[in-house]
Design a protein around this motif. Structure first.
Motif, PDB file in Angstrom:
ATOM      1  N   LEU A  43       0.835  -1.205   0.000  1.00 31.62           N
ATOM      2  CA  LEU A  43       0.000   0.000   0.000  1.00 31.62           C
ATOM      3  C   LEU A  43       0.868   1.252   0.000  1.00 31.62           C
ATOM      4  O   LEU A  43       0.599   2.218  -0.725  1.00 31.62           O
ATOM      5  N   GLY A  44       1.934   1.232   0.798  1.00 35.61           N
ATOM      6  CA  GLY A  44       2.848   2.361   0.829  1.00 35.61           C
ATOM      7  C   GLY A  44       3.516   2.584  -0.515  1.00 35.61           C
ATOM      8  O   GLY A  44       3.685   3.723  -0.959  1.00 35.61           O
ATOM      9  N   MET A  45       3.885   1.470  -1.174  1.00 32.87           N
ATOM     10  CA  MET A  45       4.500   1.586  -2.496  1.00 32.87           C
ATOM     11  C   MET A  45       3.506   2.126  -3.521  1.00 32.87           C
ATOM     12  O   MET A  45       3.879   2.911  -4.405  1.00 32.87           O
ATOM     13  N   MET A  46       2.229   1.731  -3.401  1.00 33.58           N
ATOM     14  CA  MET A  46       1.190   2.227  -4.305  1.00 33.58           C
ATOM     15  C   MET A  46       1.050   3.741  -4.206  1.00 33.58           C
ATOM     16  O   MET A  46       1.014   4.454  -5.214  1.00 33.58           O
ATOM     17  N   TYR A  47       0.967   4.228  -2.961  1.00 34.08           N
ATOM     18  CA  TYR A  47       0.861   5.672  -2.770  1.00 34.08           C
ATOM     19  C   TYR A  47       2.129   6.381  -3.246  1.00 34.08           C
ATOM     20  O   TYR A  47       2.073   7.481  -3.798  1.00 34.08           O
ATOM     21  N   GLY A  48       3.286   5.755  -3.027  1.00 31.44           N
ATOM     22  CA  GLY A  48       4.532   6.331  -3.503  1.00 31.44           C
ATOM     23  C   GLY A  48       4.566   6.409  -5.020  1.00 31.44           C
ATOM     24  O   GLY A  48       4.987   7.416  -5.593  1.00 31.44           O
ATOM     25  N   LEU A  49       4.106   5.347  -5.694  1.00 34.14           N
ATOM     26  CA  LEU A  49       4.063   5.338  -7.154  1.00 34.14           C
ATOM     27  C   LEU A  49       3.166   6.452  -7.681  1.00 34.14           C
ATOM     28  O   LEU A  49       3.523   7.162  -8.626  1.00 34.14           O
ATOM     29  N   ALA A  50       1.986   6.603  -7.058  1.00 32.34           N
ATOM     30  CA  ALA A  50       1.068   7.672  -7.462  1.00 32.34           C
ATOM     31  C   ALA A  50       1.732   9.035  -7.297  1.00 32.34           C
ATOM     32  O   ALA A  50       1.602   9.921  -8.150  1.00 32.34           O
ATOM     33  N   SER A  51       2.489   9.205  -6.204  1.00 31.29           N
ATOM     34  CA  SER A  51       3.179  10.476  -5.962  1.00 31.29           C
ATOM     35  C   SER A  51       4.214  10.750  -7.037  1.00 31.29           C
ATOM     36  O   SER A  51       4.324  11.868  -7.549  1.00 31.29           O
ATOM     37  N   GLY A  52       4.993   9.734  -7.382  1.00 29.10           N
ATOM     38  CA  GLY A  52       6.039   9.899  -8.380  1.00 29.10           C
ATOM     39  C   GLY A  52       5.489  10.273  -9.741  1.00 29.10           C
ATOM     40  O   GLY A  52       6.037  11.145 -10.424  1.00 29.10           O
ATOM     41  N   VAL A  53       4.406   9.610 -10.135  1.00 28.33           N
ATOM     42  CA  VAL A  53       3.778   9.922 -11.419  1.00 28.33           C
ATOM     43  C   VAL A  53       3.304  11.372 -11.448  1.00 28.33           C
ATOM     44  O   VAL A  53       3.526  12.104 -12.419  1.00 28.33           O
ATOM     45  N   MET A  54       2.655  11.807 -10.369  1.00 33.56           N
ATOM     46  CA  MET A  54       2.089  13.152 -10.341  1.00 33.56           C
ATOM     47  C   MET A  54       3.170  14.233 -10.318  1.00 33.56           C
ATOM     48  O   MET A  54       3.019  15.289 -10.945  1.00 33.56           O
ATOM     49  N   VAL A  55       4.270  13.980  -9.619  1.00 35.59           N
ATOM     50  CA  VAL A  55       5.361  14.965  -9.582  1.00 35.59           C
ATOM     51  C   VAL A  55       5.999  15.098 -10.964  1.00 35.59           C
ATOM     52  O   VAL A  55       6.234  16.216 -11.451  1.00 35.59           O
ATOM     53  N   ALA A  56       6.285  13.964 -11.611  1.00 35.02           N
ATOM     54  CA  ALA A  56       6.888  14.005 -12.943  1.00 35.02           C
ATOM     55  C   ALA A  56       5.947  14.664 -13.945  1.00 35.02           C
ATOM     56  O   ALA A  56       6.373  15.488 -14.763  1.00 35.02           O
ATOM     57  N   ALA A  57       4.667  14.318 -13.877  1.00 31.74           N
ATOM     58  CA  ALA A  57       3.682  14.900 -14.796  1.00 31.74           C
ATOM     59  C   ALA A  57       3.551  16.401 -14.572  1.00 31.74           C
ATOM     60  O   ALA A  57       3.350  17.157 -15.529  1.00 31.74           O
ATOM     61  N   SER A  58       3.670  16.837 -13.330  1.00 35.66           N
ATOM     62  CA  SER A  58       3.530  18.253 -13.021  1.00 35.66           C
ATOM     63  C   SER A  58       4.578  19.088 -13.744  1.00 35.66           C
ATOM     64  O   SER A  58       4.295  20.209 -14.189  1.00 35.66           O
ATOM     65  N   PHE A  59       5.786  18.532 -13.877  1.00 37.37           N
ATOM     66  CA  PHE A  59       6.820  19.299 -14.575  1.00 37.37           C
ATOM     67  C   PHE A  59       6.751  19.098 -16.081  1.00 37.37           C
ATOM     68  O   PHE A  59       6.534  20.045 -16.841  1.00 37.37           O
ATOM     69  N   TRP A  60       6.942  17.861 -16.539  1.00 33.23           N
ATOM     70  CA  TRP A  60       7.096  17.629 -17.972  1.00 33.23           C
ATOM     71  C   TRP A  60       5.806  17.869 -18.767  1.00 33.23           C
ATOM     72  O   TRP A  60       5.857  18.341 -19.899  1.00 33.23           O
ATOM     73  N   SER A  61       4.666  17.560 -18.180  1.00 37.03           N
ATOM     74  CA  SER A  61       3.418  17.690 -18.931  1.00 37.03           C
ATOM     75  C   SER A  61       2.698  19.007 -18.701  1.00 37.03           C
ATOM     76  O   SER A  61       1.810  19.365 -19.471  1.00 37.03           O
ATOM     77  N   LEU A  62       3.055  19.726 -17.629  1.00 33.71           N
ATOM     78  CA  LEU A  62       2.292  20.924 -17.281  1.00 33.71           C
ATOM     79  C   LEU A  62       3.157  22.181 -17.157  1.00 33.71           C
ATOM     80  O   LEU A  62       2.970  23.149 -17.888  1.00 33.71           O
ATOM     81  N   LEU A  63       4.099  22.186 -16.230  1.00 33.58           N
ATOM     82  CA  LEU A  63       4.900  23.395 -16.009  1.00 33.58           C
ATOM     83  C   LEU A  63       5.768  23.744 -17.218  1.00 33.58           C
ATOM     84  O   LEU A  63       5.799  24.897 -17.660  1.00 33.58           O
TER      85      LEU A  63
END
Length: 273
Positions: A43-63
């Protein structure tokens, strides 16, 4: 097939992408019919994976696209990005204070205006809150297609890559919602329904985001940065604490989950976009 998709209006493209991410959430939520519990490290890894995807997407796909568009419009790019990013965080902060919800985790802290709604509904409201910026991110990414330098095809693939990345993190997220809910003295069918329903806001927010940036093109760079700020707010305020809390063998599982999610989204965006 791809040419057919490219010929659709951007809001229709955003709707399809949002429906895809909702569908993947439902697939993840369906795991409640096969598993009674999720190991805390997983469960911790799942939440971590979701965090990693969102951080990367925030820069490369949005900012990054937002900064590029701001520069092309002759604006002070860093100022536009800073304003939009900050407003995104403030928007989620305000929603946290107004919308009644309860966070997962040991403390089950209630937030928002006082309410007599059931605890399970408040839990779903919590996960729904952080699906709003994901839907907005998809919408503004598709809305930005015609305004980015380079070919429309490449910009479309980049927006699709964002939707795929969010879909990937929605799968474990759906399971992380529905399986714990099934242990809240409710049947698995109800837990599945509530788990998948938490993401139905994504296609709605995606359509709203696409329509807004198409009707008011001047706000596009701000909208991209806004979506990034809202996503980062969710990551820091909720996902990372949940990831660390649920990893009972230290935080290593959460950290490696984050790194895997970040790498996946980075590859998707850089390789496809």
């Amino acid at each position: 097939m791809f040419e057919w998709f490219m010929n659709l209006d951007t809001w229709v493209q955003a709707l399809i992408a949002g429906l895809f991410t909702w569908f993947v959430t439902a697939l993840g939520a369906s795991l409640v019919f096969f598993f009674k519990n999720i190991h805390k490290n997983i469960l911790g890894m799942m939440y971590g994976l979701a965090s990693g995807v969102m951080v990367a997407a925030s820069f490369w796909s949005l900012l990054a696209p937002g900064i590029e568009i701001a520069e092309e419009q002759g604006r002070i790019a860093w100022l536009v990005a800073a304003i939009g990013f900050g407003l995104g965080g403030l928007f989620l902060f305000g929603a946290d204070k107004l919308i009644p919800h309860i966070h997962f985790g040991k403390q089950h802290t209630k937030e928002g205006v006082p309410t007599k709604l059931k605890r399970t509904i408040l839990l779903v409201f919590s996960i729904t809150l952080h699906n709003i910026p994901e839907g907005l991110a998809i919408g503004v990414a598709f809305g930005a297609i015609g305004f980015l330098s380079g070919s429309v095809e490449v910009a479309t693939i980049s927006a699709i890559a964002l939707a795929i990345g969010i879909g990937i993190q929605n799968f474990p997220e759906g399971a992380a919602v529905s399986i714990p809910l099934s242990n809240e003295k409710m049947g698995r069918k109800k837990a599945f329904f509530l788990g998948q329903a938490s993401a139905i806001v994504e296609p709605i927010a995606a359509v709203i985001g696409a329509i807004l940036v198409n009707s008011m093109q001047v706000i596009l760079p701000y909208a991209l940065a806004f979506a990034a700020g809202a996503m980062i707010y969710v990551v820091v305020e909720e996902l990372i604490p949940e990831a660390q809390e649920n990893a009972d063998s230290g935080t290593h599982y959460a950290v490696f989950g984050f790194m895997i999610g970040f790498i996946i989204m980075m590859i998707l965006d850089v390789a496809l976009g």
